[in-house]
Design an enzyme around this catalytic site. Structure first.
Site, PDB file in Angstrom:
ATOM      1  N   ASP A  13       0.879  -1.174   0.000  1.00 16.68           N
ATOM      2  CA  ASP A  13       0.000   0.000   0.000  1.00 16.68           C
ATOM      3  C   ASP A  13       0.911   1.217   0.000  1.00 16.68           C
ATOM      4  O   ASP A  13       1.611   1.470   0.978  1.00 16.68           O
ATOM      5  CB  ASP A  13      -0.866  -0.065   1.263  1.00 16.68           C
ATOM      6  CG  ASP A  13      -1.703   1.194   1.469  1.00 16.68           C
ATOM      7  OD1 ASP A  13      -1.552   2.146   0.680  1.00 16.68           O
ATOM      8  OD2 ASP A  13      -2.490   1.214   2.432  1.00 16.68           O
ATOM      9  N   TYR A 230       2.853  -0.966  15.074  1.00 18.93           N
ATOM     10  CA  TYR A 230       1.762  -1.251  14.148  1.00 18.93           C
ATOM     11  C   TYR A 230       1.678  -0.178  13.071  1.00 18.93           C
ATOM     12  O   TYR A 230       1.501   0.992  13.358  1.00 18.93           O
ATOM     13  CB  TYR A 230       0.425  -1.262  14.900  1.00 18.93           C
ATOM     14  CG  TYR A 230      -0.183  -2.624  15.010  1.00 18.93           C
ATOM     15  CD1 TYR A 230      -0.538  -3.331  13.860  1.00 18.93           C
ATOM     16  CD2 TYR A 230      -0.444  -3.201  16.241  1.00 18.93           C
ATOM     17  CE1 TYR A 230      -1.113  -4.577  13.953  1.00 18.93           C
ATOM     18  CE2 TYR A 230      -1.015  -4.444  16.353  1.00 18.93           C
ATOM     19  CZ  TYR A 230      -1.349  -5.132  15.209  1.00 18.93           C
ATOM     20  OH  TYR A 230      -1.915  -6.361  15.309  1.00 18.93           O
ATOM     21  N   LYS A 233      -2.496  -3.463   8.924  1.00 21.09           N
ATOM     22  CA  LYS A 233      -2.678  -4.905   8.772  1.00 21.09           C
ATOM     23  C   LYS A 233      -2.000  -5.319   7.471  1.00 21.09           C
ATOM     24  O   LYS A 233      -1.787  -4.498   6.580  1.00 21.09           O
ATOM     25  CB  LYS A 233      -4.175  -5.217   8.745  1.00 21.09           C
ATOM     26  CG  LYS A 233      -4.834  -5.059  10.125  1.00 21.09           C
ATOM     27  CD  LYS A 233      -4.561  -6.249  11.004  1.00 21.09           C
ATOM     28  CE  LYS A 233      -5.188  -6.122  12.375  1.00 21.09           C
ATOM     29  NZ  LYS A 233      -4.354  -5.355  13.323  1.00 21.09           N
TER      30      LYS A 233
HETATM   31  C1  F6R Z   1      -7.325   0.172   8.078  1.00 16.18           C
HETATM   32  C2  F6R Z   1      -7.181   1.465   7.401  1.00 16.18           C
HETATM   33  C3  F6R Z   1      -8.031   2.598   7.797  1.00 16.18           C
HETATM   34  C4  F6R Z   1      -7.249   3.601   8.661  1.00 16.18           C
HETATM   35  C5  F6R Z   1      -8.150   4.770   9.118  1.00 16.18           C
HETATM   36  C6  F6R Z   1      -7.388   5.831   9.893  1.00 16.18           C
HETATM   37  O1  F6R Z   1      -6.371  -0.727   7.645  1.00 16.18           O
HETATM   38  O2  F6R Z   1      -6.350   1.629   6.537  1.00 16.18           O
HETATM   39  O3  F6R Z   1      -9.188   2.183   8.442  1.00 16.18           O
HETATM   40  O4  F6R Z   1      -6.690   2.957   9.765  1.00 16.18           O
HETATM   41  O5  F6R Z   1      -8.716   5.386   7.998  1.00 16.18           O
HETATM   42  O6  F6R Z   1      -6.296   6.207   9.132  1.00 16.18           O
HETATM   43  P1  F6R Z   1      -5.269   7.357   9.575  1.00 16.18           P
HETATM   44  O7  F6R Z   1      -4.680   6.982  10.905  1.00 16.18           O
HETATM   45  O8  F6R Z   1      -4.267   7.357   8.461  1.00 16.18           O
HETATM   46  O9  F6R Z   1      -6.035   8.642   9.669  1.00 16.18           O
HETATM   47 MG    MG Z   2      -3.820   0.460   3.706  1.00 14.71          MG
HETATM   48 MG    MG Z   3      -4.918  -2.208   2.406  1.00 12.78          MG
END
Ligand code: F6R
Ligand code: MG
Ligand code: MG
Length: 379
Positions: A13, A230, A233
């Site tokens: 990603d 972390y 995932k």
């Molecule tokens: C799960 C994912 C999203 C982000 C969420 C918060 O794998 O990619 O659910 O965790 O959108 O993202 P941030 O911390 O970048 O604002």
């Molecule tokens: Mg992602």
């Molecule tokens: Mg992803």
């Protein structure tokens, strides 16, 4: 051709249009350009660039074996070019899974995930590529257990003479970085004792005991541990060889008719139901999810991915079968949304959220710290 072929899927990603949704088409094109060069230089036989949600998946075939430096470097360069574009466009989380400044021989430990499989190409070689977004490697443990351990799913385990010989299953402890190989059907219950703990154990690979070779392999790189914290995932991939002594295509797909809760979803911190869909429909449109699962298929043809395009089509220009695109999966999708909505009703309470050790985001240590003076012993 007796030389063994290797199929590698390397995924990462490296940025999305609007939150963690979908890579920009120009990023996918940038990856195609790099891999096309890889075919020209003779490193790759063929490739196909696809995605699930916000992850770019590079499917590659070659005769260089697993963990090959040149193949991994191509993938690394593809993701680097895609990252540069993502940064220019100010896309979200640009370069997220690129954890090192420079390539050092292998993508392992550097951020991207990889699943690779080497085998002697059979007279006809059907391949399935499962690709998941917003979940972890152990999400495949339940479906693969059903495929390889459950005769009520795979009738071939009862009526195909080669499949009845069983399978060797390599199980990884992704927390302590250990592995063990167990045999089906003899050790089925023991295997399920481990695999039921999806926070620690995951199936890495499955090998036929009737001489057909590797049947399935999963990417199990734990990004959170790789990065020391972390950072997302793994959004794992799983390559499967099908038919003729291995599970049939339909037997591989059958478990996904069940509604399965997997860890990940919003902020990598919730349980949501696996949502089988086409690649085109894999944008995470419901609360950053629910966790998507896609499955595309190719025939391998002398190291080349044969899909629906003419044989004369240039490398990379491939048209797979998209197995979860059809209307028959609508019912499963409806159930997945229903189950996910039920989980959402719990808000930030377990079992909607993961256990404390598995949460990708947490404020718990700082909250506990701020309360240190105020916590009193119970009478
Ligand atoms: C799960 C994912 C999203 C982000 C969420 C918060 O794998 O990619 O659910 O965790 O959108 O993202 P941030 O911390 O970048 O604002
Ligand atoms: Mg992602
Ligand atoms: Mg992803």
């Amino acid at each position: 051709m007796s030389e063994k072929v290797t199929v590698s899927v390397i995924k990462a990603d490296v940025g999305s249009v609007v939150g963690h949704s979908r890579p920009h088409p120009a990023m996918m094109d940038a990856c195609r350009d790099v891999l096309a060069e890889g075919v020209k230089s003779g490193c790759l036989q063929d490739f196909y660039v696809t995605r699930v949600g916000d992850d770019i998946n590079l499917l590659m075939s070659h005769y260089k074996g697993e963990g090959n430096c040149d193949v991994h470097e191509l993938a690394w360069n593809a993701f680097s070019d895609a990252t540069d574009l993502a940064k220019k466009m100010k896309l979200y989380a640009a370069g997220q899974d690129i954890l090192c400044d420079a390539f050092s021989g292998n993508v392992k430990g550097a951020g991207p995930g990889a699943a690779e499989m080497t085998f002697e190409e059979r007279g006809s070689e059907p391949l399935l590529f499962f690709m998941a977004d917003k979940t972890e490697p152990s999400a495949y443990s339940l479906p693969l257990s059903k495929v390889f351990l459950d005769p009520f799913t795979t009738t071939g385990l009862v009526i195909d003479p080669r499949a009845t010989k069983g399978f060797e299953v390599e199980i990884h402890d992704v927390v302590d970085s250990k592995k063990v190989v167990m045999s089906s059907p003899e050790e089925t219950y023991g295997m399920l004792t481990l695999l039921g703990d999806t926070t620690r154990y995951a199936i890495k690979s499955v090998e036929s005991r009737s001489g057909v070779g590797t049947a399935a392999v999963v990417s199990t790189d734990k990004l959170n541990l790789t990065a020391g914290k972390y950072v997302g995932k793994d959004d794992p991939v799983c390559i499967c060889r099908a038919q003729s002594g291995l599970p049939a295509v339909g037997e591989y797909l059958q478990p996904y008719m069940n509604t399965m809760l997997v860890a990940g979803w919003m902020r990598g911190s919730h349980y949501g139901a696996f949502y089988p869909c086409s690649v085109e429909c894999s944008d995470p449109t419901y609360y950053d999810g629910p966790p998507r699962i896609c499955c595309i298929g190719f025939q391998l043809n002398n190291g080349r991915f044969q899909g629906l395009e003419p044989m004369s089509a240039p490398a990379g220009e491939r048209t797979p079968i998209d197995f979860f695109a059809g209307r028959e999966w609508d019912e499963v999708r409806r159930r997945a949304i229903k189950a996910s909505a039920m989980m959402r009703g719990h808000g930030p309470f377990m079992p909607a959220i993961l256990g404390p050790d598995e949460m990708e985001y947490t404020t718990r240590p700082s909250v506990l710290d701020s309360l240190k003076q105020r916590f009193e012993d119970l009478d």
